[in-house]
Design an enzyme around this catalytic site. Structure first.
Site, PDB file in Angstrom:
ATOM      1  N   LYS A 112      27.639  -6.745  16.998  1.00 13.33           N
ATOM      2  CA  LYS A 112      28.142  -8.051  16.589  1.00 13.33           C
ATOM      3  C   LYS A 112      27.481  -9.121  17.448  1.00 13.33           C
ATOM      4  O   LYS A 112      27.306  -8.933  18.669  1.00 13.33           O
ATOM      5  CB  LYS A 112      29.660  -8.084  16.753  1.00 13.33           C
ATOM      6  CG  LYS A 112      30.355  -9.350  16.279  1.00 13.33           C
ATOM      7  CD  LYS A 112      31.864  -9.178  16.385  1.00 13.33           C
ATOM      8  CE  LYS A 112      32.636 -10.416  15.969  1.00 13.33           C
ATOM      9  NZ  LYS A 112      34.110 -10.195  16.028  1.00 13.33           N
ATOM     10  N   SER A 205      36.269 -10.937  11.570  1.00 11.87           N
ATOM     11  CA  SER A 205      35.061 -11.598  12.059  1.00 11.87           C
ATOM     12  C   SER A 205      33.948 -10.637  12.419  1.00 11.87           C
ATOM     13  O   SER A 205      32.794 -11.042  12.515  1.00 11.87           O
ATOM     14  CB  SER A 205      35.390 -12.470  13.270  1.00 11.87           C
ATOM     15  OG  SER A 205      35.754 -11.692  14.391  1.00 11.87           O
ATOM     16  N   SER A 227      39.875  -7.992  13.769  1.00 23.73           N
ATOM     17  CA  SER A 227      38.476  -8.154  13.390  1.00 23.73           C
ATOM     18  C   SER A 227      37.626  -6.893  13.466  1.00 23.73           C
ATOM     19  O   SER A 227      36.425  -6.949  13.213  1.00 23.73           O
ATOM     20  CB  SER A 227      37.826  -9.262  14.232  1.00 23.73           C
ATOM     21  OG  SER A 227      38.344 -10.512  13.836  1.00 23.73           O
TER      22      SER A 227
END
Length: 570
Positions: A112, A205, A227
């Site tokens: 990420k 996210s 997330s």
């Protein structure tokens, strides 16, 4: 500066290959191998490399070719490591010399893009950090490299892990725009929603887009409030959201140290467990680490037992998570499942019973059904948006908005002279000055309510809310129901338990299971034919219960084998 990185701008301008150390384009090409990376597990890749059917370089080349082919449709990446092929070749040389680092040796992993690397930018998806490369890499990245992983790319994300604006669609950020779910990679056509956002929600996210579409073997996400769990559920992945402190957060753009953690997202539970084990550490830079003992011999392989559900006591928290409830003092019910979700969970419970589990139903969480409003977990949610700004936040927890002010500024301090900004205030000012460049397409209400917090003067409020969160989520929450019924775990539909779980800082393992309808309000236009939404189950437990949760999740996965690749990305 010699940075061997392909950014998303180069993806658009040049088509994807690899960048050599001098920045020149080297087409990745197709790997000369009969072995296919599509839906391959870590074990599949290791076996193929061991017997000479493929190599790490060939595996990386296949993934790079898939990124080149599918990235324009999916928007899964923010950067690609231009040295990935060279790193894979070095790992192949180590293998040939008999030096194997472990089950991640030569396996391509994506991160990420709020996780520091020094060979690719770390942007968080924010224009203020576009092209910014930090001066140190995250502890978990160092651990993955030591384990032999090839860090192949940075994944897209919801900007700053979705602490910018409540109206921001999942997988949108100002640097890359919108990401698309590979199970229905189309934009939403509805009036008022036709800004480019995905018609099938990608989830929280973190991004599961690239792992689900086989652009890399697995990825590392982060979770503050759902997330990892939500995107794993929505892209038919297995995932482990660990106990806060099992993985160091050093070198990760924060929301709040009270709840932040990294975790693993993969196609299979065994791969997610392998990735988790490789990232664990005790780190002087993160005082939360060391809370959980590491797995025996550094591996969860002994927990991968197909028969682990036999005799396991699994609790079903019906109230709110399965069936709607009316909180004390309220008039409208909240929670519950749709008819298709309810049918899916009925089938899931049947699988557990068939595998020999003892189902305790109901096993309601005490703080969720507490008749006293001040002691009811459903009535003490996180403060969000301008409606919960100072003076209007008496009945919500300030943990996220306070933590963002405290920990984001500490993170900026850690960057030293290289920091593009000095403070959260400076970020808000940058965004306002670059409004026309889409820096804040959906506003920045969450940043606004964070920045109005005073880290010193509001510390007492933070402490009181943190204590209440812990009491309602742990002592009178998850721990209370587990102890009362002598449970090994709770079974939650999809990601439904994320709020109480994250307040507690406790672990969850998500397992793919089925699909349900993608029902939107207002409805989609006639003839659009939406594809179904993936739907998984979550095993959740108390602090440091990952070994047992992995056992239960793996046994459920082996009994169901529900993982299916997206058909549009063969």
């Amino acid at each position: 500066m010699n940075i061997a990185v392909r950014t998303i701008a180069l993806l658009a301008a040049l088509q994807l290959g690899a960048c050599s150390a001098n920045g020149s384009l080297e087409p990745a090409g197709e790997a000369d191998s009969s072995f296919s990376v599509v839906e391959a597990s870590f074990a599949d890749m290791q076996a193929a490399m061991a017997d000479g059917r493929t190599s790490s370089r060939e595996i990386v080349a296949q993934y790079l070719a898939r990124i080149e082919k599918y990235e324009p449709q999916l928007h899964a990446t923010l950067a690609v490591n231009g040295d990935a092929l060279a790193e894979a070749e070095q790992l192949d040389r180590e293998r040939a010399a008999g030096n194997l680092r472990g089950p991640l040796h030569g396996i391509p992993i994506a991160l990420k893009d709020n996780i520091h690397t020094t060979d690719m930018p770390t942007t968080g998806g924010a224009l203020a950090f576009k092209d910014y490369t930090p001066p140190y890499e995250a502890t978990l990245v160092s651990k993955l490299r030591e384990a032999g992983a090839v860090i192949i790319a940075k994944t897209t994300l919801t900007e700053l892990a979705n602490w910018v604006a409540t109206g921001m669609p999942n997988s949108y950020n100002a640097v890359r725009g919108y990401g698309y779910n590979p199970y229905d990679p189309r934009p939403d056509p509805r009036d008022g929603f036709d800004d480019g956002r995905a018609v099938l929600d990608t989830g929280g996210s973190s991004s599961g887009i690239g792992t689900a579409a086989n652009l890399w073997a697995a990825n590392v996400g982060t979770e503050t409030s759902g997330s990892i769990e939500i995107p794993a559920n929505n892209t038919l992945l297995a995932a482990i959201k660990p106990t806060v402190g099992r993985i160091s957060r050093h070198g990760i753009i924060p929301i709040t140290a009270d709840q932040d953690t990294a975790g693993s997202m993969a196609k299979y539970v065994a791969d997610a467990a392998t990735l988790l084990a490789a990232m664990e550490s005790v780190d002087q830079h993160d005082p939360a680490t060391g809370i959980c003992p590491p797995p025996a011999d550094g591996s969860y392989s002994s927990n991968l037992r197909p028969g682990a559900l036999e005799g396991a006591r699994i609790g079903i928290p019906r109230a709110y998570y399965y069936q709607p409830v009316v909180p004390p003092g309220e008039t409208e019910p909240v929670g519950g499942l749709s008819p298709r979700e309810h049918a899916a969970m009925t089938r899931a419970l049947a699988v557990l019973r068939q595998q020999g589990a003892v189902i305790v139903d109901p096993a309601n969480i005490p703080s969720v059904v507490n008749p006293v409003a001040a002691d009811n977990q459903l009535l003490f949610q996180n403060c969000f948006d301008l409606a919960n700004s100072k003076g209007q936040d008496a009945n919500c927890s300030v943990i996220l908005k306070y933590g963002m002010k405290r920990d984001f500024n500490l993170w900026l301090d850690s960057l030293g002279d290289s920091a593009p900004l000095a403070s959260l205030t400076a970020l808000r000012e940058f965004n306002q000055a670059h409004h026309e460049q889409n820096a804040i397409r959906y506003g920045q209400a969450q940043l606004d309510i964070s920045d109005e917090m005073d880290v010193t003067a509001d510390r007492g409020r933070w402490r009181a809310d943190r204590d209440k969160d812990i009491r309602l989520s742990r002592t009178e929450g998850i721990d209370a129901v587990l102890e009362a019924h002598r449970l090994d775990a709770l079974l939650l539909p999809s990601w439904k338990g994320e709020n109480i779980l994250n307040k507690a800082g406790y672990p969850a393992v998500v397992v793919p299971f089925t699909t349900v309808g993608n029902t939107l309000q207002p409805p989609l236009p006639a003839g659009f034919d939406p594809q179904p939404m993936p739907f998984g189950v979550s095993f959740i437990g108390t602090a440091c219960s990952e070994p047992r949760l992995i056992e239960l999740a793996y046994a459920f996965e082996q009994a169901t084998r529900a993982r299916r690749p997206p058909t549009q990305f063969p």
